[in-house]
Enzyme design. Structure first.
Site, PDB file in Angstrom:
ATOM      1  N   HIS A  13       1.623   6.697   3.313  1.00 38.60           N
ATOM      2  CA  HIS A  13       0.890   6.287   2.120  1.00 38.60           C
ATOM      3  C   HIS A  13       1.476   4.955   1.682  1.00 38.60           C
ATOM      4  O   HIS A  13       2.626   4.899   1.235  1.00 38.60           O
ATOM      5  CB  HIS A  13       0.992   7.324   1.009  1.00 38.60           C
ATOM      6  CG  HIS A  13       0.338   6.878  -0.269  1.00 38.60           C
ATOM      7  ND1 HIS A  13      -0.974   6.457  -0.306  1.00 38.60           N
ATOM      8  CD2 HIS A  13       0.811   6.743  -1.536  1.00 38.60           C
ATOM      9  CE1 HIS A  13      -1.282   6.104  -1.540  1.00 38.60           C
ATOM     10  NE2 HIS A  13      -0.219   6.263  -2.300  1.00 38.60           N
ATOM     11  N   ASP A  15       1.669   2.177  -0.711  1.00 38.88           N
ATOM     12  CA  ASP A  15       1.524   1.444  -1.963  1.00 38.88           C
ATOM     13  C   ASP A  15       1.915   0.001  -1.675  1.00 38.88           C
ATOM     14  O   ASP A  15       3.072  -0.291  -1.357  1.00 38.88           O
ATOM     15  CB  ASP A  15       2.433   2.035  -3.037  1.00 38.88           C
ATOM     16  CG  ASP A  15       2.083   3.484  -3.332  1.00 38.88           C
ATOM     17  OD1 ASP A  15       0.936   3.734  -3.739  1.00 38.88           O
ATOM     18  OD2 ASP A  15       2.950   4.356  -3.149  1.00 38.88           O
ATOM     19  N   ASP A 125      -3.823   9.596  -3.732  1.00 39.28           N
ATOM     20  CA  ASP A 125      -2.939   9.507  -4.893  1.00 39.28           C
ATOM     21  C   ASP A 125      -3.639   8.922  -6.106  1.00 39.28           C
ATOM     22  O   ASP A 125      -3.001   8.370  -6.990  1.00 39.28           O
ATOM     23  CB  ASP A 125      -1.714   8.651  -4.534  1.00 39.28           C
ATOM     24  CG  ASP A 125      -0.544   8.891  -5.473  1.00 39.28           C
ATOM     25  OD1 ASP A 125      -0.567   9.899  -6.201  1.00 39.28           O
ATOM     26  OD2 ASP A 125       0.385   8.061  -5.486  1.00 39.28           O
TER      27      ASP A 125
END
Length: 917
Positions: A13, A15, A125
């Site tokens: 994931h 970010d 998310d």
């Protein structure tokens, strides 16, 4: 006996920026991708890697390693690296409807270059999920969505809830998710988060302990024997020994098939075995059936300045650059700037990931965001300027008999989907002198300064020759320059006027032209203004406004007779939370300006607008008390903090301007203040005193109906929520709507008066979440300006006219001077007309694939709406389209008029194939 299959999907994931600045994450991304490519090359057993659903990762990686493009493309085409469908993983509620669509459209366009697009609605998310997501996904041929938040059982720290909870929303991690229009997708909840298969052990004893727990946790919620394990987490490196770890698991658990899988393979196995009793969850997924502390909704008020810049940036592209460039193409054939607009959108969307636009990162991240906002804005402004120049260049002002060659014409553009009236200001040049670069053109300046301007005898006329009430200001002589297409730049000095007036009934997506005439022969008088000045108040045909001694105001709706009293009181309280979560100190009693004498003065009294200025001289606590710093250093959870507010006070001077326009059905408010306090929240309050249990909040492609009281599980004292343009409360006969520009957080207080509270500022000092990350710039010290509006209405839900006013409030007017000239366009023009009372126009642009004119509406009502559309430009064919701007099927038309019906809450897109101008 049915065998269990454990599907391990490798991913990271990513970010893009968060607890480190972008370039620090960028360096880690380059390392990760190099390791991934090496692993895929060397280990045939390592089959797939899901690249987090966002194509921007590819752009970022190839910036550093362009030499890796060929091998990267190979693995993408082979399906071993899975990309798309988004450009970025956005926050859905803090980005506009069209921004969410552009994100999906550009993600598809970028992925299509590699021939493979993941058809998975990937929301790992997101801080809550938009209710219209299933409809958007289905229009893009996506049948499944996966998400990590919004539906119980996950809480703040992502722990699995209990099956016996009364408000448990689904007995399975698999469910159906349905939009308000009835569109449905299969929804998959990461009930054990998107890291439940992370770092799989290779050694047998450790693997046994790992898999005993993981298999039991996944099986607790799965409706089938197909179990999903996400092998990755935030910025997780590639598990290069995963194939060995799976071999160990296969030996330990012979009854379980361990597969290194992809979402495509997993869904192929899952769907045939799904039970018939899947629960359907409807609309927005906002974690309402939780304790309320983990919704992360207060990111909507962290660093409000970012939200304001984003609202301006989105609106500039959606309601400026795109429609004006489309109109320029239709009236002149000027090429639509597809590449520039994509660049502007991409630059803007680089600020849309959830840890960016939510304001919940370290200070360096948000400093860099400001530059991106400005870069996108500069491109948008350049497109707007060129488009306006093109359009005004073909307006036939010389055909207007009442003006004459000495007239100074200018056009006012309404790029919204409804007829519009309001106050505009236009800067016009009344005399210009070019000069060559080099010497100081002092003589030119002096000559222009001496130019006589008899403003008393000047008049503003519309195209019918009617005089319009106007304020003319002499701006003096100013420098300017032109950049011709065929020669060197041309500097000039120009004498300028600023004309401020009411532009009345400007058609949707169209314009009206006006002219400044400086002639004593023009003696017609302007129509009488409906505005009336009262003692400490004002009124027009729709509203009466009375201002109290404490600066609050009473608004009377003349249509309903309803009086809304004591609006606009400011409230301040402490905040010992963080960028993610608001937490008021225990025992803290909010301060308000109620009863605080304000200085009130008349600031403007013109036929088109009356404005009052209200000044509050206030004092508030300077910060949290001394205990707060130690609690943060020790990572005391925000719910357990005991810090209160400091006894030291600092001034908070708020200068509020309240305006009522001649045709205004609402009042417009701006407030300026210099924030010198820390650890606090500032809100403005609007007691509606309306008996209601639900409200309407503008959301993504809908006015979402929400309960005012949260679910029974909710224990957080605050019930703040997201909004786009407005929040509205009605009792069935009258309602009050509060509109905003970039103020995305509201709360309807359970105070017996259904008070609407809109957050203007939240000052905090740390990121929060998993570590100690000070963010002093999140205190938002310094000058701030906020804008909001108040609009009463009649009815049991906001009428379409109120919706239209709210959306128009967020959109700027566009103006441009034109010359005295012959031209193909009339003085007033609109390219299209349509009927559909409950439909909101969201897009007027062009398709890159087909050069079609793309039009999109959404039905704000939960009932069917008849719709007709007629183009005032030549059209070869009309097609039903979708959010990917495809030609789905040709629409029949009767004498050039399209007729159809739009279902409740439906999003409809049409593609019109124009004849070449």
């Amino acid at each position: 006996m049915t065998r269990t299959t454990a599907h391990l999907i490798s991913h990271t994931h990513w970010d893009r920026e968060w607890y480190m600045p972008y370039e620090r994450h960028h360096a880690l991304l380059a390392k990760l991708m190099n390791e991934l490519l090496e692993t895929l090359e060397k280990d045939e057993r390592y089959r797939y890697f899901h690249l987090d659903g966002q194509t921007i990762i590819i752009e970022d990686y190839l910036q550093v390693h362009p030499e890796k493009r060929e091998i990267l493309e190979q693995f993408i085409r082979e399906g071993r690296i899975v990309i798309g469908p988004w450009y970025v993983l956005q926050d859905e509620f803090l980005t506009s409807s069209e921004a969410n669509v552009r994100n999906l459209l550009i993600g598809h366009q970028d992925a299509a270059k590699y021939g493979v697009i993941s058809k998975l609605g990937y929301f790992p998310d997101s801080f809550g999920n938009m209710g219209q997501a299933p409809q958007l996904l289905r229009q893009a041929d996506i049948e499944t969505a996966v998400f990590g938040r919004g539906v119980k059982p996950t809480g703040f720290d992502n722990m699995v809830g209990e099956l016996n909870s009364a408000s448990y929303e689904s007995p399975y991690s698999e469910m159906l998710w349905e939009s308000p229009d009835g569109s449905s997708v299969l929804g998959l909840l990461f009930a054990n988060w998107y890291s439940n298969g992370n770092e799989v052990p290779v050694e047998a004893q450790e693997a046994t302990s790992f898999w005993d727990k993981k298999l039991a946790d996944a099986g607790k919620y799965a409706s089938t024997p197909e179990l999903l394990f996400m092998n990755g987490c935030d910025h997780q490196p590639v598990q290069r020994n995963l194939a060995d770890a799976l071999e160990t698991a296969r030996k330990l658990y012979p009854d379980v098939d361990f597969v290194h899988s992809s979402f495509e393979q997993y869904l192929q196995a899952l769907k045939p075995s799904l039970p018939e009793d899947l629960v359907t969850v409807n609309g927005e997924l906002r974690s309402q059936h939780t304790d309320g502390w983990g919704t992360l909704v207060n990111t909507a008020s962290a660093r409000v300045y970012l939200k304001q810049m984003n609202q301006r940036g989105q609106t500039l592209l959606e309601k400026g650059a795109e429609p004006l460039a489309t109109l320029a193409y239709l009236v002149s054939g000027k090429a639509y700037p597809h590449a520039l607009l994509t660049y502007a959108w991409k630059t803007l969307m680089q600020n849309h990931p959830h840890d960016s636009i939510c304001g919940c990162s370290v200070d360096e991240v948000h400093r860099e965001m400001i530059g991106r906002f400005e870069k996108s804005r500069h491109v948008g402004e350049a497109i707007i300027e060129e488009s306006l120049k093109t359009i005004t260049g073909v307006i036939g002002t010389a055909n207007t008999a009442s003006w004459g060659e000495s007239a100074v014409p200018a056009a006012v553009f309404n790029t919204t989907g409804w007829e519009r009236s309001g106050t505009v200001s236009v800067d016009v040049i009344v005399a210009k002198r070019y000069f060559k670069e080099g010497p100081n053109p002092a003589a030119i300046v002096e000559a222009l300064d001496r130019l006589p301007l008899d403003l008393d005898n000047g008049r503003l006329l519309d195209s019918e020759g009617q005089t319009i009430s106007c304020r003319a200001e002499d701006l003096g002589t100013q420098f300017g320059y032109e950049l011709p297409d065929d020669q060197f730049r041309k500097p000039y000095m120009a004498r300028k006027l600023r004309l401020t007036f009411e532009a009345a009934q400007v058609p949707p997506l169209g314009y009206k032209t006006y002219a400044w005439i400086q002639s004593p022969d023009v003696r017609t008088e302007a129509a009488a203004s409906p505005l009336r000045l009262m003692e400490q108040g004002m009124a027009n045909d729709f509203l009466v406004i009375g201002i109290r001694e404490d600066g609050s105001y009473d608004v009377t709706d003349k249509h309903t007779g309803k009086v809304f009293k004591g609006l606009g009181v400011y409230e301040n309280c402490g905040d010992v939370g963080n960028e993610y979560v608001f937490r008021q100190p225990e025992g803290d009693v909010p301060l308000t300006t109620r009863g605080l004498t304000a200085r009130i003065s008349l600031a403007e009294h013109e036929p088109y607008r009356i404005t009052y200025e209200i000044v509050h001289e206030w004092e508030i606590p300077a910060s949290a008390d001394a205990a707060f710093a130690e609690e943060k250093r020790k990572m005391v959870p925000f719910r357990q903090r005991k810090a209160g507010r400091s006894s030291e006070k600092v001034p908070l001077r708020i200068v509020t301007r309240i305006s009522l326009e001649a045709a205004g059905t609402g009042i417009q408010v701006s407030a300026k203040f210099n924030n010198q306090a820390m650890d606090h929240r500032l809100r403005v309050l609007f007691p509606t005193r309306l008996a209601a249990s639900t409200l309407l909040a503008d959301s993504i492609f809908e006015a979402a109906k929400r309960d005012i009281a949260p679910a029974s599980d909710w224990i957080n004292p605050s019930n703040a929520q997201h909004q786009q343009a407005f929040v509205s409360v009605s009792d069935g006969s009258a309602g009050l709507m509060i509109v905003n520009k970039g103020l995305n957080e509201y709360e309807v207080l359970r105070d017996g008066r259904n008070t609407i509270a809109v957050t203007l500022l939240r000052s905090v000092s740390e990121l929060g979440d998993w570590g100690v990350f000070p963010t002093p710039e999140a205190q938002c010290l310094g000058e701030h300006t906020v804008e909001f509006a108040v609009r009463p209405y009649a009815g049991d839900a906001a009428e379409p006219e109120a919706f239209a006013w709210a959306y128009q409030y967020q959109a700027p007017w566009f103006t441009a001077q034109t010359g005295w000239q012959q031209g193909s366009l009339p003085a007033e023009y609109q390219p299209l007309e349509w009927q559909g009372r409950t439909l909101a126009l969201s897009a007027f642009k062009m398709s890159e694939a087909n050069e079609d004119v793309v039009l999109r509406w959404y039905n704000l009502a939960h009932r069917e709406q008849d719709f007709t559309l007629k183009a005032h430009f030549p059209v070869q064919a009309a097609y039903a389209s979708d959010i990917l701007e495809r030609r789905n099927h040709r629409e029949a038309s009767d004498e050039g008029i399209l007729r159809s019906s739009v279902s409740k809450a439906q999003i409809v897109t049409y593609a019109l194939q124009p004849l070449q101008p």
